[in-house]
Design a protein around this motif. Structure first.
Motif, mmCIF file in Angstrom:
data_model
loop_
_atom_site.group_PDB
_atom_site.id
_atom_site.type_symbol
_atom_site.label_atom_id
_atom_site.label_comp_id
_atom_site.label_asym_id
_atom_site.label_seq_id
_atom_site.Cartn_x
_atom_site.Cartn_y
_atom_site.Cartn_z
ATOM 1 N N ASN A 18 -8.653 -51.347 7.429
ATOM 2 C CA ASN A 18 -7.491 -51.062 6.604
ATOM 3 C C ASN A 18 -7.759 -51.369 5.131
ATOM 4 O OD1 ASN A 18 -4.836 -50.282 6.115
ATOM 5 N ND2 ASN A 18 -4.178 -52.440 6.073
ATOM 6 N N LYS A 19 -8.377 -52.488 4.890
ATOM 7 C CA LYS A 19 -8.705 -52.928 3.517
ATOM 8 C C LYS A 19 -9.650 -51.919 2.843
ATOM 9 C CE LYS A 19 -6.651 -56.566 2.121
ATOM 10 N NZ LYS A 19 -6.404 -57.679 3.081
ATOM 11 N N ALA A 20 -10.673 -51.551 3.617
ATOM 12 C CA ALA A 20 -11.664 -50.615 3.067
ATOM 13 C C ALA A 20 -10.987 -49.305 2.674
ATOM 14 C CB ALA A 20 -12.768 -50.360 4.086
ATOM 15 N N PHE A 21 -10.060 -48.860 3.526
ATOM 16 C CA PHE A 21 -9.336 -47.629 3.206
ATOM 17 C C PHE A 21 -8.502 -47.821 1.949
ATOM 18 C CE2 PHE A 21 -5.217 -45.476 3.384
ATOM 19 C CZ PHE A 21 -5.654 -44.173 3.185
ATOM 20 N N GLU A 22 -7.773 -48.928 1.907
ATOM 21 C CA GLU A 22 -6.884 -49.144 0.762
ATOM 22 C C GLU A 22 -7.638 -49.212 -0.553
ATOM 23 O OE1 GLU A 22 -4.406 -52.406 1.849
ATOM 24 O OE2 GLU A 22 -2.925 -51.066 2.773
ATOM 25 N N VAL A 54 -12.467 -38.792 1.603
ATOM 26 C CA VAL A 54 -11.922 -40.109 1.993
ATOM 27 C C VAL A 54 -11.337 -40.023 3.401
ATOM 28 C CG1 VAL A 54 -10.120 -41.817 1.477
ATOM 29 C CG2 VAL A 54 -11.506 -40.857 -0.376
ATOM 30 N N ARG A 55 -10.652 -38.896 3.660
ATOM 31 C CA ARG A 55 -10.053 -38.738 4.988
ATOM 32 C C ARG A 55 -11.121 -38.750 6.086
ATOM 33 N NH1 ARG A 55 -5.358 -36.682 7.163
ATOM 34 N NH2 ARG A 55 -4.590 -35.693 5.265
ATOM 35 N N SER A 56 -12.203 -38.003 5.859
ATOM 36 C CA SER A 56 -13.175 -37.967 6.951
ATOM 37 C C SER A 56 -13.922 -39.298 7.083
ATOM 38 C CB SER A 56 -14.132 -36.787 6.800
ATOM 39 O OG SER A 56 -15.004 -37.024 5.732
ATOM 40 N N ARG A 57 -14.063 -40.010 5.953
ATOM 41 C CA ARG A 57 -14.718 -41.316 6.037
ATOM 42 C C ARG A 57 -13.872 -42.340 6.789
ATOM 43 N NH1 ARG A 57 -16.988 -40.761 1.206
ATOM 44 N NH2 ARG A 57 -15.304 -41.763 0.036
ATOM 45 N N HIS A 58 -12.548 -42.247 6.633
ATOM 46 C CA HIS A 58 -11.692 -43.310 7.183
ATOM 47 C C HIS A 58 -10.919 -42.919 8.433
ATOM 48 C CE1 HIS A 58 -12.473 -46.263 4.065
ATOM 49 N NE2 HIS A 58 -12.558 -45.232 3.252
ATOM 50 N N THR A 59 -11.015 -41.664 8.837
ATOM 51 C CA THR A 59 -10.327 -41.292 10.091
ATOM 52 C C THR A 59 -11.251 -40.541 11.036
ATOM 53 O OG1 THR A 59 -9.562 -39.175 9.259
ATOM 54 C CG2 THR A 59 -8.102 -41.059 8.902
ATOM 55 N N GLY A 60 -12.455 -40.205 10.545
ATOM 56 C CA GLY A 60 -13.387 -39.419 11.374
ATOM 57 C C GLY A 60 -13.975 -40.205 12.534
ATOM 58 N N LYS A 61 -14.825 -39.514 13.273
ATOM 59 C CA LYS A 61 -15.416 -40.122 14.481
ATOM 60 C C LYS A 61 -16.223 -41.378 14.188
ATOM 61 C CE LYS A 61 -15.955 -36.187 17.520
ATOM 62 N NZ LYS A 61 -16.804 -35.003 17.360
ATOM 63 N N LYS A 62 -16.822 -41.395 12.978
ATOM 64 C CA LYS A 62 -17.673 -42.553 12.681
ATOM 65 C C LYS A 62 -16.953 -43.585 11.819
ATOM 66 C CE LYS A 62 -21.976 -40.081 13.103
ATOM 67 N NZ LYS A 62 -22.883 -39.209 12.330
ATOM 68 N N SER A 63 -15.639 -43.434 11.681
ATOM 69 C CA SER A 63 -14.902 -44.354 10.812
ATOM 70 C C SER A 63 -14.739 -45.725 11.467
ATOM 71 C CB SER A 63 -13.532 -43.756 10.494
ATOM 72 O OG SER A 63 -12.787 -43.635 11.681
ATOM 73 N N ALA A 64 -14.419 -46.716 10.622
ATOM 74 C CA ALA A 64 -14.218 -48.080 11.113
ATOM 75 C C ALA A 64 -13.065 -48.144 12.112
ATOM 76 C CB ALA A 64 -13.945 -49.007 9.934
ATOM 77 N N ILE A 65 -12.027 -47.332 11.841
ATOM 78 C CA ILE A 65 -10.865 -47.378 12.745
ATOM 79 C C ILE A 65 -11.219 -46.771 14.100
ATOM 80 C CG2 ILE A 65 -9.698 -45.208 12.131
ATOM 81 C CD1 ILE A 65 -7.896 -48.550 12.395
ATOM 82 N N ALA A 66 -12.123 -45.747 14.076
ATOM 83 C CA ALA A 66 -12.571 -45.168 15.352
ATOM 84 C C ALA A 66 -13.343 -46.203 16.165
ATOM 85 C CB ALA A 66 -13.424 -43.939 15.088
ATOM 86 N N THR A 67 -14.137 -47.011 15.451
ATOM 87 C CA THR A 67 -14.876 -48.094 16.127
ATOM 88 C C THR A 67 -13.892 -49.074 16.766
ATOM 89 O OG1 THR A 67 -16.488 -47.859 14.355
ATOM 90 C CG2 THR A 67 -16.749 -49.763 15.805
ATOM 91 N N THR A 90 -2.199 -48.964 12.447
ATOM 92 C CA THR A 90 -3.066 -48.878 11.263
ATOM 93 C C THR A 90 -3.543 -47.439 11.055
ATOM 94 O OG1 THR A 90 -3.797 -51.116 11.766
ATOM 95 C CG2 THR A 90 -5.090 -49.877 10.142
ATOM 96 N N GLU A 91 -3.950 -46.854 12.148
ATOM 97 C CA GLU A 91 -4.437 -45.459 12.057
ATOM 98 C C GLU A 91 -3.328 -44.536 11.543
ATOM 99 O OE1 GLU A 91 -5.333 -43.470 15.706
ATOM 100 O OE2 GLU A 91 -7.059 -42.444 14.825
ATOM 101 N N ALA A 92 -2.121 -44.714 12.065
ATOM 102 C CA ALA A 92 -1.015 -43.866 11.655
ATOM 103 C C ALA A 92 -0.678 -44.076 10.186
ATOM 104 C CB ALA A 92 0.209 -44.148 12.525
ATOM 105 N N ALA A 97 -0.544 -41.961 4.734
ATOM 106 C CA ALA A 97 -0.857 -42.084 3.304
ATOM 107 C C ALA A 97 -1.658 -40.871 2.832
ATOM 108 C CB ALA A 97 -1.624 -43.374 3.053
ATOM 109 N N LEU A 98 -2.646 -40.513 3.631
ATOM 110 C CA LEU A 98 -3.480 -39.358 3.270
ATOM 111 C C LEU A 98 -2.647 -38.071 3.242
ATOM 112 C CD1 LEU A 98 -6.618 -40.206 5.434
ATOM 113 C CD2 LEU A 98 -6.621 -39.981 2.928
ATOM 114 N N ASP A 99 -1.826 -37.895 4.274
ATOM 115 C CA ASP A 99 -1.012 -36.678 4.352
ATOM 116 C C ASP A 99 -0.092 -36.518 3.150
ATOM 117 O OD1 ASP A 99 -2.208 -36.086 6.682
ATOM 118 O OD2 ASP A 99 -0.518 -36.644 7.992
#
Ligand code: DAH
Length: 366
Positions: A18-22, A54-67, A90-92, A97-99
């Motif tokens: 979450n922090k990294a995204f923010e 930013v969206r693909s980095r933080h919501t994509g398959k390899k993102s921290a939230i996916a982990t 957190t994901e939502a 925010a992105l949307d």
């Protein structure tokens, strides 16, 4: 790094994601509230591209939230529900925010694009420059109209001729000065650029036989040095009328009618004896000056008359050369200068103006 993450407390991992995204989202955050105000279109488009990265980095398959999602199954069952909820919230939150920013940006970009592409209907139009006919063409058409109304056909023929059509058939004997290379443009052996439209008389009689009534406007070529009254290429119109019982009176009547229609009914004609190899008898034709009516002025060089061209009764040799029975048929012929007449009518001091293609000159004949 993966190991370090794995050793971390799962809750902390979600927090870290979450922090990294923010941190990365910080620069976009203001647009959620205030929109994009005056951002130039290019910059807005760049921002939209950055946002999708930013969206693909933080919501994509390899993102921290996916982990983090993958960890749900591994946390102890008692904590699983709470952890799962945390991850989902957190994901939502990230997605929302992105949307929101994406929506602001894309509608702003759309508006700016429409603005840029829209047409200002109050702007003055660009005027199309329409072309128009050359003064020589206008003159040629006026002449054609007159003769067509008198029953003449309009012939178009070749500009490169053999000696037969340019000279022999027109009764121009070997040794005549017109054949001199000083006077004529020879091309390959035996061929020359026609020096007069009289060549078409022969073609027309061969094609149509007799009786025949035709005019032939076109280019002719002579080895003249250009000066105010000469050009090595110029325009003539040939006339030919062959039938039974044609006399000099028909010739005079026809040319008188022609100048009446071209210059007005008060115009007079005058025939002066002359010589052309292809006519017998031959005459030079003048018409009374259209400007002064014969009193004398600058246009007619103070003589009251203006030369129209050559004419005469078609020589029997010419009829025979074209395969017409010279016992049964007689005819008259004439040759007029189109550009010469054009220059007179428009009072041009220099005939070369007609050939220089200077738009400032030609535009005056619209
Ligand atoms: N071809 C002559 C020339 O170029 C003009 C001419 C004279 C044509 C008499 C004719 C004619 O048909 O009969 O000067």
């Amino acid at each position: 790094m993966a190991e370090a993450e794995a050793q971390q407390d799962p809750g902390q991992q979600v927090e870290a994601a979450n922090k990294a995204f923010e941190r990365e989202f910080e620069r976009f955050a203001p647009f959620r509230a205030t929109g994009t105000t005056n951002l130039p279109l290019k910059q807005a488009e760049e921002l939209a591209r950055d946002l999708s990265e930013v969206r693909s980095r933080h919501t994509g398959k390899k993102s921290a939230i996916a982990t983090c999602k993958k960890l749900i199954g591994r946390v102890p069952p008692t904590e699983r529900a709470a952890f799962g909820q945390l991850v989902q919230q957190t994901e939502a939150k990230i997605a929302q925010a992105l949307d929101e920013v994406e929506q602001v940006l894309s509608s702003y970009i759309e508006t700016r694009r429409v603005e840029n592409e829209s047409i200002d209907v109050t702007m003055p139009g660009r005027r199309l420059r329409a072309g128009h006919l050359h003064p020589i063409t206008l003159m040629r058409q006026r002449i054609e109209d007159i003769f067509v109304s008198l029953g003449y056909a309009v012939e178009d023929d070749r500009e490169v001729e053999t000696d037969f059509y340019n000279f022999d058939a027109l009764n121009i004997a070997e040794g005549h000065p017109a054949r001199d290379p000083q006077d004529t443009f020879y091309t390959t052996d035996g061929f020359a650029l026609r020096s007069q439209t009289s060549t078409v008389q022969i073609h027309a009689m061969q094609r149509r036989g007799a009786p025949v009534r035709m005019i032939a406007p076109g280019r002719v070529f002579r080895r003249d040095t250009p000066d105010p009254t000469h050009n090595p290429m110029f325009f003539q119109v040939e006339g030919l009328c062959v039938d039974r019982g044609i006399t000099m009176a028909h010739l005079k009547g026809t040319l008188a009618e022609f100048v009446h229609r071209l210059f007005g009914p008060e115009t007079k004609t005058r025939f002066r004896p002359s010589y052309f190899p292809f006519t017998e008898p031959s005459a030079e034709v003048d018409y009374s000056c259209f400007k002064c009516g014969g009193k004398g002025c600058r246009i007619c060089k103070w003589c009251g008359w203006i030369e129209l061209g050559g004419s005469g009764m078609v020589h029997p040799n010419v009829l025979r050369a074209a395969g017409v029975d010279s016992e049964e048929f007689t005819g008259f012929a004439f040759g007029l200068g189109i550009d010469r007449t054009c220059a007179r009518i428009y009072e041009l001091d220099d005939i070369r103006l007609l050939f220089e293609n200077d738009v400032r000159f030609l535009e005056q004949f619209r």
